[in-house]
Design a protein around this motif. Structure first.
Motif, mmCIF file in Angstrom:
data_model
loop_
_atom_site.group_PDB
_atom_site.id
_atom_site.type_symbol
_atom_site.label_atom_id
_atom_site.label_comp_id
_atom_site.label_asym_id
_atom_site.label_seq_id
_atom_site.Cartn_x
_atom_site.Cartn_y
_atom_site.Cartn_z
ATOM 1 N N ASP A 41 0.831 -1.210 0.000
ATOM 2 C CA ASP A 41 0.000 0.000 0.000
ATOM 3 C C ASP A 41 0.866 1.261 0.000
ATOM 4 O OD1 ASP A 41 -2.265 -1.550 -0.010
ATOM 5 O OD2 ASP A 41 -2.600 -1.380 2.167
ATOM 6 N N LEU A 42 1.941 1.273 0.800
ATOM 7 C CA LEU A 42 2.842 2.426 0.823
ATOM 8 C C LEU A 42 3.529 2.625 -0.525
ATOM 9 C CD1 LEU A 42 4.498 2.034 4.346
ATOM 10 C CD2 LEU A 42 2.953 3.854 3.606
ATOM 11 N N ALA A 43 3.969 1.538 -1.145
ATOM 12 C CA ALA A 43 4.637 1.633 -2.444
ATOM 13 C C ALA A 43 3.673 2.109 -3.523
ATOM 14 C CB ALA A 43 5.232 0.288 -2.829
ATOM 15 N N THR A 44 2.443 1.624 -3.489
ATOM 16 C CA THR A 44 1.448 2.048 -4.465
ATOM 17 C C THR A 44 1.123 3.532 -4.309
ATOM 18 O OG1 THR A 44 0.496 -0.172 -4.516
ATOM 19 C CG2 THR A 44 -0.873 1.610 -5.348
ATOM 20 N N SER A 45 0.987 3.995 -3.069
ATOM 21 C CA SER A 45 0.667 5.407 -2.864
ATOM 22 C C SER A 45 1.848 6.317 -3.220
ATOM 23 C CB SER A 45 0.228 5.650 -1.421
ATOM 24 O OG SER A 45 1.297 5.426 -0.533
ATOM 25 N N ALA A 46 3.075 5.838 -3.058
ATOM 26 C CA ALA A 46 4.244 6.672 -3.353
ATOM 27 C C ALA A 46 4.553 6.715 -4.850
ATOM 28 C CB ALA A 46 5.462 6.155 -2.596
ATOM 29 N N THR A 47 4.368 5.600 -5.557
ATOM 30 C CA THR A 47 4.754 5.542 -6.968
ATOM 31 C C THR A 47 3.577 5.605 -7.920
ATOM 32 O OG1 THR A 47 4.687 3.120 -6.964
ATOM 33 C CG2 THR A 47 6.797 4.173 -6.428
ATOM 34 N N HIS A 48 2.363 5.392 -7.408
ATOM 35 C CA HIS A 48 1.141 5.377 -8.228
ATOM 36 C C HIS A 48 1.188 4.290 -9.300
ATOM 37 C CE1 HIS A 48 0.083 8.991 -6.136
ATOM 38 N NE2 HIS A 48 1.189 9.597 -6.550
ATOM 39 N N VAL A 49 1.869 3.193 -9.017
ATOM 40 C CA VAL A 49 1.935 2.039 -9.924
ATOM 41 C C VAL A 49 1.300 0.864 -9.200
ATOM 42 C CG1 VAL A 49 3.467 0.461 -11.148
ATOM 43 C CG2 VAL A 49 4.063 2.883 -10.978
ATOM 44 N N GLN A 50 0.406 0.171 -9.873
ATOM 45 C CA GLN A 50 -0.255 -0.986 -9.272
ATOM 46 C C GLN A 50 0.686 -2.200 -9.281
ATOM 47 O OE1 GLN A 50 -3.148 -1.076 -7.701
ATOM 48 N NE2 GLN A 50 -3.336 1.122 -8.062
ATOM 49 N N ALA A 51 0.591 -3.013 -8.243
ATOM 50 C CA ALA A 51 1.439 -4.199 -8.119
ATOM 51 C C ALA A 51 0.982 -5.278 -9.095
ATOM 52 C CB ALA A 51 1.376 -4.729 -6.700
ATOM 53 N N LYS A 52 1.946 -6.058 -9.605
ATOM 54 C CA LYS A 52 1.647 -7.177 -10.501
ATOM 55 C C LYS A 52 1.855 -8.479 -9.741
ATOM 56 C CE LYS A 52 3.224 -5.177 -14.825
ATOM 57 N NZ LYS A 52 4.192 -5.326 -15.903
ATOM 58 N N GLU A 53 1.001 -9.430 -10.010
ATOM 59 C CA GLU A 53 1.159 -10.764 -9.433
ATOM 60 C C GLU A 53 2.014 -11.598 -10.388
ATOM 61 O OE1 GLU A 53 0.074 -12.023 -6.524
ATOM 62 O OE2 GLU A 53 -0.776 -10.092 -5.958
ATOM 63 N N ILE A 54 3.195 -11.987 -9.949
ATOM 64 C CA ILE A 54 4.080 -12.793 -10.792
ATOM 65 C C ILE A 54 3.758 -14.271 -10.624
ATOM 66 C CG2 ILE A 54 6.475 -13.429 -11.240
ATOM 67 C CD1 ILE A 54 7.236 -10.609 -10.304
ATOM 68 N N VAL A 55 3.592 -14.697 -9.398
ATOM 69 C CA VAL A 55 3.204 -16.081 -9.107
ATOM 70 C C VAL A 55 1.839 -16.062 -8.440
ATOM 71 C CG1 VAL A 55 5.565 -16.966 -8.897
ATOM 72 C CG2 VAL A 55 4.441 -16.035 -6.911
ATOM 73 N N PRO A 56 1.075 -17.137 -8.587
ATOM 74 C CA PRO A 56 -0.239 -17.158 -7.927
ATOM 75 C C PRO A 56 -0.077 -17.056 -6.411
ATOM 76 C CG PRO A 56 0.059 -19.077 -9.340
ATOM 77 C CD PRO A 56 1.335 -18.326 -9.349
ATOM 78 N N ALA A 57 -0.899 -16.249 -5.814
ATOM 79 C CA ALA A 57 -0.824 -16.016 -4.369
ATOM 80 C C ALA A 57 -1.817 -16.913 -3.645
ATOM 81 C CB ALA A 57 -1.107 -14.559 -4.058
ATOM 82 N N ILE A 58 -1.497 -17.182 -2.390
ATOM 83 C CA ILE A 58 -2.433 -17.895 -1.528
ATOM 84 C C ILE A 58 -3.549 -16.908 -1.181
ATOM 85 C CG2 ILE A 58 -2.709 -19.013 0.714
ATOM 86 C CD1 ILE A 58 0.256 -19.679 0.630
ATOM 87 N N PRO A 59 -4.812 -17.321 -1.268
ATOM 88 C CA PRO A 59 -5.888 -16.396 -0.876
ATOM 89 C C PRO A 59 -5.682 -15.911 0.557
ATOM 90 C CG PRO A 59 -6.792 -18.381 -1.860
ATOM 91 C CD PRO A 59 -5.329 -18.615 -1.702
#
Length: 92
Positions: A41-59
């Motif tokens: 959340d901090l990185a998204t608010s600072a850079t305004h870039v949405q995170a990408k999922e590289i590997v499938p995440a555990i719900p």
């Protein structure tokens, strides 16, 4: 089977069950927001870039249980191969 092996397996099942139940109860009753969510959340608010999922995440609702099971399986593997990795003595 040796009595020690039977007691060890019974203790393993008991402790593993207690860990799984405790992680489930803690997840349902507590707020377990991880540091990865906070940092993302901090990185998204600072850079305004949405995170990408590289590997499938555990719900998110299964994370504590998934990591608990992974830790138990890792402990079983390390315990099984302990003498092969570190032991030099013979089994009695």
């Amino acid at each position: 089977m040796d009595r020690f092996v039977v007691y060890s397996i019974a203790l393993l099942v008991l402790i593993s069950s207690a860990i799984i139940v405790a992680s489930y109860v803690g997840h349902k009753k507590g707020e377990l927001e991880g540091t990865d969510d906070i940092v993302e959340d901090l990185a998204t608010s600072a850079t305004h870039v949405q995170a990408k999922e590289i590997v499938p995440a555990i719900p998110e609702d299964m994370e504590p249980i998934g990591f608990t099971i992974a830790g138990i399986l890792g402990g079983l593997l390390v315990g099984y191969f302990w003498e092969d990795m570190f032991g030099t003595g013979e089994r009695k």
